[in-house]
Design an enzyme around this catalytic site. Structure first.
Site, short mmCIF file in Angstrom:
data_model
loop_
_atom_site.label_atom_id
_atom_site.label_comp_id
_atom_site.label_asym_id
_atom_site.label_seq_id
_atom_site.Cartn_x
_atom_site.Cartn_y
_atom_site.Cartn_z
N GLU A 33 60.03 22.33 56.26
CA GLU A 33 61.45 22.27 55.86
C GLU A 33 61.67 22.97 54.52
O GLU A 33 62.67 23.66 54.32
CB GLU A 33 61.90 20.81 55.76
CG GLU A 33 62.08 20.15 57.12
CD GLU A 33 62.20 18.64 56.99
OE1 GLU A 33 63.29 18.12 57.24
OE2 GLU A 33 61.19 17.99 56.62
N SER A 80 47.29 22.18 14.65
CA SER A 80 46.24 21.52 15.42
C SER A 80 46.10 20.08 14.92
O SER A 80 46.84 19.66 14.04
CB SER A 80 44.93 22.29 15.29
OG SER A 80 44.61 22.43 13.94
N GLU A 111 47.62 8.74 23.60
CA GLU A 111 47.74 9.60 24.77
C GLU A 111 46.38 10.20 25.09
O GLU A 111 45.46 10.12 24.29
CB GLU A 111 48.71 10.77 24.46
CG GLU A 111 50.09 10.31 24.09
CD GLU A 111 50.92 11.45 23.51
OE1 GLU A 111 50.52 12.63 23.63
OE2 GLU A 111 51.97 11.14 22.94
N LYS A 113 43.93 13.46 25.55
CA LYS A 113 43.86 14.81 25.01
C LYS A 113 43.48 15.75 26.15
O LYS A 113 42.33 15.75 26.60
CB LYS A 113 42.85 14.88 23.86
CG LYS A 113 42.89 16.21 23.14
CD LYS A 113 42.15 16.14 21.82
CE LYS A 113 42.31 17.38 20.97
NZ LYS A 113 42.04 18.62 21.63
N ASP A 115 42.53 18.98 28.18
CA ASP A 115 41.66 20.09 27.79
C ASP A 115 42.11 21.35 28.54
O ASP A 115 41.59 21.69 29.59
CB ASP A 115 40.22 19.74 28.16
CG ASP A 115 39.24 20.65 27.45
OD1 ASP A 115 39.67 21.43 26.59
OD2 ASP A 115 38.04 20.56 27.76
N GLU A 171 50.42 21.15 27.55
CA GLU A 171 49.13 21.76 27.86
C GLU A 171 49.14 22.26 29.30
O GLU A 171 49.45 21.50 30.22
CB GLU A 171 48.04 20.69 27.69
CG GLU A 171 46.66 21.24 27.47
CD GLU A 171 46.36 21.55 26.00
OE1 GLU A 171 47.29 21.50 25.16
OE2 GLU A 171 45.20 21.87 25.71
N TYR A 223 53.85 17.02 25.95
CA TYR A 223 53.52 15.88 25.10
C TYR A 223 54.15 15.87 23.71
O TYR A 223 53.85 15.02 22.90
CB TYR A 223 52.01 15.71 24.97
CG TYR A 223 51.26 16.98 24.63
CD1 TYR A 223 51.51 17.67 23.46
CD2 TYR A 223 50.28 17.46 25.50
CE1 TYR A 223 50.81 18.82 23.16
CE2 TYR A 223 49.58 18.61 25.20
CZ TYR A 223 49.86 19.29 24.03
OH TYR A 223 49.17 20.43 23.73
N LYS A 310 37.69 12.56 19.61
CA LYS A 310 37.02 13.37 20.62
C LYS A 310 35.88 12.59 21.26
O LYS A 310 35.11 11.94 20.56
CB LYS A 310 36.45 14.64 19.97
CG LYS A 310 37.52 15.52 19.35
CD LYS A 310 37.97 16.59 20.30
CE LYS A 310 37.02 17.74 20.25
NZ LYS A 310 37.57 18.97 20.78
N CYS A 404 10.15 44.21 31.24
CA CYS A 404 11.34 43.83 32.00
C CYS A 404 10.95 43.25 33.37
O CYS A 404 10.21 43.90 34.12
CB CYS A 404 12.23 45.05 32.19
SG CYS A 404 13.67 44.71 33.22
N CYS A 407 12.25 45.85 36.19
CA CYS A 407 11.77 47.21 36.38
C CYS A 407 10.44 47.49 35.69
O CYS A 407 9.89 48.58 35.80
CB CYS A 407 12.82 48.22 35.93
SG CYS A 407 13.03 48.28 34.15
N CYS A 422 16.03 45.69 27.76
CA CYS A 422 15.30 46.69 28.53
C CYS A 422 15.97 48.04 28.32
O CYS A 422 17.16 48.18 28.60
CB CYS A 422 15.33 46.30 30.01
SG CYS A 422 14.81 47.66 31.08
N CYS A 428 16.94 50.67 35.80
CA CYS A 428 16.76 49.22 35.92
C CYS A 428 17.91 48.65 36.78
O CYS A 428 19.09 48.81 36.41
CB CYS A 428 16.76 48.61 34.52
SG CYS A 428 16.54 46.85 34.48
S1 IVH Z 1 50.14 16.83 20.03
C1 IVH Z 1 51.42 18.43 15.87
N1 IVH Z 1 49.19 15.69 22.19
O1 IVH Z 1 45.17 19.46 21.19
C2 IVH Z 1 50.66 17.87 17.03
N2 IVH Z 1 48.18 17.72 21.48
O2 IVH Z 1 44.00 20.07 18.35
C3 IVH Z 1 50.82 18.66 18.24
N3 IVH Z 1 46.40 18.52 22.98
O3 IVH Z 1 46.90 22.29 20.10
C4 IVH Z 1 49.86 18.38 19.29
N4 IVH Z 1 46.53 16.87 24.42
O4 IVH Z 1 46.67 21.93 22.60
C5 IVH Z 1 49.08 16.72 21.33
N5 IVH Z 1 48.50 14.56 24.10
C6 IVH Z 1 48.39 15.60 23.26
C7 IVH Z 1 47.45 16.64 23.47
C8 IVH Z 1 47.37 17.68 22.53
C9 IVH Z 1 45.92 18.01 24.12
C10 IVH Z 1 45.89 19.76 22.35
C11 IVH Z 1 46.95 20.73 21.93
C12 IVH Z 1 46.76 20.96 20.46
C13 IVH Z 1 45.37 20.48 20.24
C14 IVH Z 1 45.25 19.92 18.86
#
Ligand code: IVH
Length: 663
Positions: A33, A80, A111, A113, A115, A171, A223, A310, A404, A407, A422, A428
């Protein structure tokens, strides 16, 4: 209902079902659909181009144009987060926050993090107008065309109380399932797999063809809203509103009033991260109140009101059974340990890279050793330690191979280099295959020949060097397994077409060490033909701007080798371009001192061709419109913000034809 109304209705319905499927994971209609609605929309839009809209859901399939990523400045820098690795550091963070906010109640939001790759989205009047990567935090790449293909990112926000302008951060990531599917497809096509979902997501976002991106199952969680003046008191409320606007805000989020509650959240996800369908690498802890965030403020790089906790890298203990040596495309030799299979982060690990001789010596790794392996972000884990006390008394240090394994040529190691390599470039096997693959690459001869095919031809003795491509014929090809009539025709056509590839790309394709795309262009514009280049001495070469000693030496060495000269003669006899073409000789000083910004897609030239014409005629290319810009060359689909800026600064916006006339 008239056509226009129906188009608008279809768009709304499709986006609604997108939201149910990709954001809520609760589809309400069948794929069939859904496809029917989409087909109706596409066909109506085709019949009525006057109602075209870049934010129509029909645009999510992307397009084949080669988009360039213009750099743009972030309205709010993308900062960051400070990383912490222990409970103690989390307590220290809380202590700092408490001190800055004496006798106040502090609420945190915890929250996951994610990746992946961070992205900043901009909505104007509810319409997605821009997606920009983090870049250096100040400026990032405009990847809007690619972002629009991600189904969980709304192109138009739901009606309601939406700010006129809103920037939202999140992200972009690849869920495990999509990642595995993608790597399977790559393996089948003979392409190298991505090491992990993050690399795959970031690689995908940088693809210039958004139609390809549209086929990759990227997803996105939002986020953070950096604008504090949207009328929310807390981070939590801003996310709740974003969710109401239709954005995909993750459900894995909890308010915490005590450090203990934060620890509970951390502990829960440390134990349950492998149940998630995507990768996380930690927890993010944010002070909820905007007022409190303001008091805490920022350091140069990160907010003082948030930290990341982390997770520790996952470790396992196993045994080294043997060591293999792999020879790469450039001849570099990498030692790889074969391990007793062991389970680590959900996958069975059998191998680990040992990098080079120094690394083996540094860790004093020996055959039979019990070792600790760690999974960082990569598929191949690394060895981080040896349990030396568990080894037998007669174990001996590893002696690195001297010849090597492919070869038999004696390996060399240049002073200052970590790797052995090499030197048998032309004999090779992995190095020959590397050269063949480089030759067919998109930026080189652009011959449609996958890695597996090159491998197959090489194994059948059909290809020994790059000139052999021009000796292939249909009889040879159809005899091979898995090679149908059609694919043979396609390949031969593609080889035929490569005879038109301009000399500068041919020179790059030949694969002279240190002669990359830019250097090849410089050499061609200076020397004009392969004969003049072959005759050039070291001294003549280093006279050329940007050609240094290393490059000059490499070029001289290359053409000194009789085998290479013979190769050039064979290419010449096959009609390959070995002199500068007309278009490239169109050089003048007509645009001297003028700065250009090009935007959009052009009728008769590619963006690269226009950029090259500008440079060849003395002008300069720039990516963003500023008071230093002299002209904006506008193609189809030029960005509205560029147009606006040019108008504001009174900079002339010219068409492709007008530009060509300037020359
Ligand atoms: S908040 C000013 N929330 O982690 C703060 N970042 O090292 C803005 N990341 O560049 C970031 N999960 O790419 C925030 N729940 C989350 C996240 C998050 C992953 C990443 C993001 C950021 C890096 C910070």
């Amino acid at each position: 209902m008239n056509v226009k109304e129906r188009i608008f209705q279809l768009r709304e319905m499709i986006e609604h079902h997108n939201h149910l499927y990709y954001v809520n994971a609760q589809p309400a209609i069948s794929d069939f659909e859904y496809d029917k609605l989409m087909q109706e929309l596409i066909s109506l839009e085709k019949q009525h181009p006057e109602f075209a809209d870049p934010n129509s859901p029909s645009q999510r399939v992307g397009n084949d144009t080669d988009n360039t990523f213009v750099q743009v400045r972030h309205d709010y820098p993308m900062l960051s987060l400070d990383n912490t690795y222990s409970r103690q550091e989390v307590e220290d963070f809380h202590e700092r926050v408490r001190k800055a906010l004496p006798s106040e109640t502090i609420e945190y939001v915890c929250e996951l993090k994610y990746d992946g790759v961070s992205i900043s989205l901009r909505y104007e009047n509810g319409r997605l107008v821009r997606g920009v990567t983090r870049g250096d935090g100040e400026k990032g790449d405009d990847v809007t065309a690619n972002v629009k293909t991600i189904r969980s990112i709304p192109l138009i926000l739901k009606k309601g109380n939406i700010p006129v302008l809103v920037e939202i951060r999140g992200e972009i990531f690849l869920p495990h399932k999509g990642f595995e599917k993608m790597n399977d497809e790559r393996a089948e096509a003979g392409e190298a797999p991505f090491a992990n979902p993050r690399n795959a997501a970031s690689g995908t976002l940088k693809i210039r063809n958004s139609a390809v991106v549209a086929k990759r199952p990227l997803d996105c969680y939002m986020y953070y809203l950096p604008d504090e003046n949207l009328g929310f008191g807390t981070h939590f409320d801003s996310l709740a509103a974003a969710r109401d606007w239709g954005l995909k805000v993750p459900p894995y989020i909890r308010k915490c009033l005590t450090v203990q509650e934060i620890f509970d959240f951390i502990a829960y996800w440390e134990n349950h991260r492998d149940t998630l369908p995507f990768d996380i690498d930690g927890i993010v802890i944010k002070v909820n109140s905007y007022r409190q965030q303001n008091i805490l403020g920022y350091t140069a790089k990160s907010p003082r009101w948030a930290i990341a906790y982390k997770f520790k890298a996952l470790e396992a203990v196993t045994k080294i059974l043997s060591i293999d040596y792999q020879v790469g495309r450039t001849g570099a030799v990498t030692p790889v340990a074969n391990l007793e299979p062991v389970l680590l982060a959900g996958t069975t690990v059998k191998r680990a890279s040992l990098h080079n001789a120094d690394q083996i010596a540094l860790l004093d790794i020996r055959l039979g050793d019990v070792v600790i392996i760690e999974k960082g972000g990569e598929i191949i884990p690394k060895i981080t330690g040896v349990k030396a006390d568990e080894r037998s008394a007669d174990s001996e240090p590893v002696t690195f191979i001297t010849s090597c394994p492919e070869c038999g040529t004696g390996l060399i190691r240049l002073p200052g280099e970590a790797k052995h390599f090499c030197p048998n470039e032309t004999g090779c096997p992995p190095q020959i295959k590397g050269k063949l693959l480089h030759f067919v690459g998109r930026k080189a001869m652009d011959i449609g020949c996958a890695e597996a095919t090159v491998e197959q031809f090489f194994n059948h003795g059909l290809l020994r060097n790059i000139a052999d491509f021009y000796g292939l014929n249909k009889d040879m090809l159809v005899k091979l397994e898995r090679f149908a009539d059609k694919s043979a025709d396609n390949l031969l056509k593609s080889i035929e077409e490569s005879r038109n590839v301009p000399f500068e790309r041919v020179l790059f394709a030949i694969g002279i060490r240190y002669v990359g795309e830019t250097v090849a262009k410089k050499l061609v514009s200076h020397f004009g033909s392969v004969d003049t280049l072959m005759a050039a001495s070291y001294n003549e070469l280093i006279q050329v701007g940007e050609i240094g000693e290393v490059i000059a030496k490499s070029v001289v060495e290359y053409f000194k080798n009789p085998q290479n000269r013979e190769l050039i003669e064979r290419l010449r006899s096959k009609g390959i371009q070995l002199t500068r073409s007309e278009a490239i000789t169109r050089v003048s000083e007509k645009l001297k001192g003028k700065s250009f910004v090009i935007s959009g897609v052009f009728k008769s030239h590619s963006r690269e061709e226009i950029q090259k014409l500008i440079e060849d005629n003395g002008g300069k290319n720039s990516s963003s419109v500023s008071s230093n810009t002299d002209y904006v060359v506008a193609g189809e689909g030029m960005g509205p913000s560029k147009r606006e800026k040019a108008a504001k600064l009174g900079i002339p916006v010219i068409t492709e034809d007008e530009f060509i006339q300037m020359l």
